[in-house]
Write a protein that holds these residues in place. Structure first.
Motif, short mmCIF file in Angstrom:
data_model
loop_
_atom_site.label_atom_id
_atom_site.label_comp_id
_atom_site.label_asym_id
_atom_site.label_seq_id
_atom_site.Cartn_x
_atom_site.Cartn_y
_atom_site.Cartn_z
N GLY A 106 12.27 10.64 -11.77
CA GLY A 106 11.28 10.34 -11.38
C GLY A 106 11.59 7.98 -10.79
O GLY A 106 11.58 7.98 -9.88
N HIS A 107 12.67 7.75 -11.35
CA HIS A 107 13.20 6.35 -10.98
C HIS A 107 13.91 6.88 -10.00
O HIS A 107 13.84 5.39 -9.19
CB HIS A 107 14.31 5.66 -12.07
N ILE A 108 14.59 8.45 -9.78
CA ILE A 108 15.27 7.96 -8.40
C ILE A 108 14.59 7.95 -7.21
O ILE A 108 14.92 7.29 -6.51
CB ILE A 108 16.20 9.20 -8.53
N LEU A 109 13.70 8.61 -7.52
CA LEU A 109 12.54 8.96 -6.44
C LEU A 109 11.94 7.64 -5.85
O LEU A 109 12.19 7.12 -4.33
CB LEU A 109 11.86 10.44 -6.20
N LEU A 110 11.77 6.86 -7.28
CA LEU A 110 11.30 5.35 -6.62
C LEU A 110 11.61 4.88 -6.13
O LEU A 110 11.63 3.84 -5.29
CB LEU A 110 10.39 4.83 -8.19
N GLY A 111 12.72 4.49 -6.33
CA GLY A 111 14.05 3.79 -6.03
C GLY A 111 14.52 4.48 -4.26
O GLY A 111 14.33 3.51 -3.43
N ARG A 112 14.93 6.09 -4.00
CA ARG A 112 15.12 6.25 -2.56
C ARG A 112 13.89 5.51 -2.22
O ARG A 112 13.76 4.81 -0.27
CB ARG A 112 15.00 7.57 -2.78
N GLY A 113 12.19 5.99 -2.23
CA GLY A 113 11.36 5.32 -1.20
C GLY A 113 11.33 3.89 -1.43
O GLY A 113 10.69 3.11 -0.30
N GLU A 114 11.77 3.35 -2.02
CA GLU A 114 11.46 1.53 -2.14
C GLU A 114 12.90 1.13 -0.78
O GLU A 114 12.09 0.19 0.04
CB GLU A 114 12.03 1.40 -3.46
N HIS A 115 12.99 2.24 -1.05
CA HIS A 115 15.60 1.55 0.12
C HIS A 115 14.25 1.95 1.51
O HIS A 115 14.65 1.30 2.50
CB HIS A 115 16.13 2.42 -0.05
N ALA A 168 0.52 -1.61 0.00
CA ALA A 168 -0.11 0.48 0.19
C ALA A 168 0.90 1.20 0.08
O ALA A 168 0.57 2.36 -0.86
CB ALA A 168 -0.64 0.37 1.37
N LEU A 169 1.69 1.25 0.80
CA LEU A 169 2.98 2.46 0.96
C LEU A 169 3.65 2.61 -0.25
O LEU A 169 3.81 4.31 -0.91
CB LEU A 169 3.79 2.57 1.92
N GLN A 170 4.26 1.07 -1.26
CA GLN A 170 4.53 1.90 -2.70
C GLN A 170 4.05 1.99 -2.94
O GLN A 170 4.39 2.52 -4.29
CB GLN A 170 5.37 0.46 -2.85
N ALA A 171 2.70 1.57 -3.61
CA ALA A 171 1.68 2.06 -4.05
C ALA A 171 1.48 3.82 -3.81
O ALA A 171 1.09 4.39 -4.94
CB ALA A 171 0.05 1.34 -3.95
N ARG A 172 1.13 3.38 -3.16
CA ARG A 172 1.32 5.44 -1.81
C ARG A 172 2.50 5.88 -3.22
O ARG A 172 2.29 7.38 -3.71
CB ARG A 172 1.00 6.12 -0.75
#
Length: 711
Positions: free
Chosen positions: A329-338, A308-312
């Motif tokens: 966008g890819h960088i921010l997505l990667g940081r968020g997933e970390h 749910a957090l990843q989808a958000r």
């Protein structure tokens, strides 16, 4: 069964300071009952007085530390009590003793924050002795001293016993507090990110809150280390230690992500994305708060809703048209997933372990706070350029003036009250003095009103019980919410005076007048031999630069399996501590007179650049740790050495002329760049951040010199 369930829920609802306060209440009650049964009411009063001043260093600590500090408090307090009562019929000699105790107590702060509660023990013992009727009878003095020592000794035994019993619960609550502090930091970062500009009052307020939360997190992490790392032989403590280390890793990941979040800019087109990402960081803070709540309730940790957090997160990035598929966008997505992975590992550590190997116990013990009372620390403050020595002289003069004034006032029946008011309000810096002044006056007013209500309703028949409850409440909230402590202390003082002399009433008016007069006297004394922060901040800034240089030298190395990470971790802790000390100094100088105040914007800039450099170093370390197999050592290792040496040189520079004439310009990263190029770019960015830290530091030093010339 229902009663037991209620008691369990009630006990689990108590925070660490609540448990500590309850322990103090029970300990004082035990001392009162035992000594009353053995020696009567007079003996019980002396014993409880000894137990109260002995209880001051009894805070949520490891058992060995509790025993040492409480024993020291018992000996120091009993000595001060005996000396004060022995000189009670000699006002001049007693005034000299007041000055000596005031000065020596303040000098105890040479040992740092751990000496704070202990430094007040002799002052409180002095105040209790001043409340005793003057006597020159050696037998009466000896009788009082023996019962005081008996109460202190009995409480020391109680404190050691209860400390061992409550350790498992205190460890849980310490980790929960660290989780909550980290969650608050995530929320503060989200609020700062969502603001459309950085030069507005709201942005400056958000930045201040973020800096305050950084310092608060440092404090909570250190408190948890002190409780956990000495108990690695216990499985529950091992799991909690693992979770605490994962929380530290999550903090590092947040710092690295802040660098990429800055790439969003402040354009109107990205405002929706900034707000959405800020709310997403807040949701991570909420997830941490749920983990903390489970620890506080002694419940299994709730699952982390990673999907749910990843989808958000993906939805948040989609708020800026075209952001999700591009490089940023890819960088921010990667940081968020970390961040999500670190959060999931934190939760797993509480259940079954994160899967990562903990450092050896002897390494973990290097991270606990120092203990003991080395004379070298005291000797290092014996010079006039020491703020501690200046505060000691200030305290000695202020307490002596308060005692002398109390003897001359028309309502001099309780001279100890005026001395106590000055002692609790006068702090080592103006910010704390002003805070204590306001809280003391408001708390005293509220306490007097409550005592009047108790007198009207005849509840004062339970004076002994109310007195003990007030003592525990005052102890529990002294470092949490001082106004509550001031209220409880007022109830204690008025009930104590009434118990010793019932015919004198409660002395509400005298208490109010003494408090206002004492607060005013302490406020005025804070301008005597002041040590304004413009004297300390340049030294603290230099300490932060040296700590960052040491972290650079330890962190910018190619990782080797055989090399211990202990030096790097110690360097990281010292960097956080140094930056936190600078942040606290910046907060203190904000309330100082404008003529001696350093530019707050420059201070905020220095703190921000220190955090940027710290984040860059953390990002490089994470790349070396997690992407080592994808890095070319022959290309990366020489760059680490060269950039590390240059960053350390810049940070240790004493003159602005030593800075590079041309600052490094990082290359634009390409979407197809490999991790080698990303690492080289981060090294250049770290060098640029070091230049900015050094530049702002030199700017701050010039401002400090200008203030010094004006002062």
């Amino acid at each position: 069964m229902r009663a037991m369930s209620f008691l369990r829920r009630w006990s689990l609802a108590l925070p660490a300071h609540g448990i500590n306060g309850l322990s103090v209440v029970l300990g004082l009650g035990l001392v009162h009952l035992v000594c009353w049964a053995l020696g009567g009411s007079v003996a019980a009063v002396a014993a409880v007085s000894g137990a109260i001043f002995t209880s001051l260093p009894d805070t949520p600590l490891a058992p060995a530390r509790t025993r040492l500090r409480v024993a020291t408090g018992a000996l120091v307090g009993t000595l001060a009590s005996v000396l004060a009562l022995s000189l009670s019929t000699h006002p001049l000699a007693l005034a000299l003793l007041v000055a000596l105790i005031g000065g020596v107590s303040a000098m105890a702060m040479a040992w740092g924050a751990r000496a704070g509660p202990l430094s007040f023990v002799p002052i409180l013992a002095l105040v209790f002795s001043l409340a005793h009727p003057p006597t020159a009878d050696v037998r009466e003095i000896a009788h009082h001293a023996l019962w005081t020592l008996a109460g202190a000794t009995l409480y020391w035994a109680w404190a050691g016993w209860t400390s061992r019993r409550v350790q498992p619960r205190l460890r849980q609550l310490a980790v929960a507090s660290a989780f909550r502090a980290l969650g608050e930091l995530l929320r503060a970062r989200g609020q700062l990110l969502a603001l459309p500009a950085t030069d507005t009052p709201d942005a400056q307020t958000a930045l201040t809150h973020w800096i305050i939360h950084q310092a608060a997190l440092d404090e909570q992490i250190q408190a948890a280390r002190d409780l956990l790392f000495e108990a690695q032989h216990r499985p529950a403590a091992l799991r909690l230690s693992d979770a605490l280390l994962q929380a530290i890793e999550l903090r590092d990941a947040l710092m690295v992500s802040e660098l990429d979040l800055a790439g969003l800019g402040k354009e109107d087109t990205s405002q929706a994305t900034r707000v959405a990402l800020g709310e997403w960081l807040g949701s991570l803070g909420d997830a941490l708060a749920r983990q903390a709540l489970a620890l506080e309730r002694a419940e299994p940790p709730p699952p982390v809703e990673v999907e749910a957090l990843q989808a958000r997160l993906r939805y948040s990035l989609g708020q800026w048209e075209g952001l999700a598929p591009n490089r940023l966008g890819h960088i921010l997505l990667g940081r968020g997933e970390h961040l999500l992975k670190d959060l999931a590992r934190l939760r797993a550590a509480l259940v079954e372990g994160s899967g990562q190997t903990l450092p050896p116990r002897d390494e973990l013990l290097r991270f606990i706070s120092a203990e003991g009372w080395p004379l070298a620390s005291l000797a290092s403050q014996l010079h006039w350029h020491s703020p501690i020595l200046r505060h000691a002289v200030r305290s000695a003069l202020a307490l002596t003036a308060a005692y002398a004034l109390a003897l001359w006032l028309p309502w001099a029946s309780h001279p100890n009250w005026l001395v106590l008011s000055v002692a609790v309000v006068l702090r080592g810096n103006l910010e704390q003095t002003l805070s204590r002044r306001d809280a003391r006056i408001l708390g005293t007013l509220l306490g007097c009103l409550l005592v009047m209500v108790l007198a009207v309703t005849h509840v004062t028949a339970l004076s002994d019980v109310i007195f003990l409850l007030a003592a525990g409440t005052a102890h529990a909230f002294v470092n949490r919410r001082y106004m509550i402590t001031a209220t409880a202390a007022t109830i204690m003082a008025l009930l104590q005076a009434h118990l010793m002399a019932p015919e004198g009433g409660f002395g509400v008016t005298e208490r109010l007048l003494d408090t206002v007069l004492g607060a005013a006297l302490a406020w005025g004394a804070s301008y005597l031999f002041p040590w304004w922060e413009y004297r300390s901040i340049p030294m603290l800034a230099q300490r932060a630069r040296r700590a960052l240089a040491a972290l650079t030298e330890e962190g910018l190395r190619w990782p080797e399996v055989a090399r211990s990470e202990l030096p790097m971790r110690l360097a990281r802790r010292q960097a956080y501590d140094a930056i936190g000390a600078l942040a606290l100094a910046a907060r203190r100088t904000a309330v100082e007179p404008e003529a001696v105040r350093l530019p707050l914007r420059t201070l905020a800039g220095l703190l921000a650049q220190c955090h940027v450099l710290l984040a860059q170093l953390s990002g490089i370390r994470r790349l070396l740790s997690y992407r080592q197999a994808e890095l070319d050592r022959r290309q990366v290792e020489p760059a680490l050495q060269a950039h590390g040496a240059e960053i350390a040189r810049i940070l240790r520079s004493h003159l602005e002329e030593e800075l590079p004439q041309t600052w490094p310009a990082p290359p634009q990263a390409q979407p197809s760049a490999d991790f080698n190029q990303w690492l080289l770019r981060r090294l250049t960015l770290a060098e640029l951040a070091a230049c900015r830290v050094a530049h702002v530091n030199h700017e701050l030093a010039r401002a400090a010199r200008a203030v010094r010339r004006r002062a």
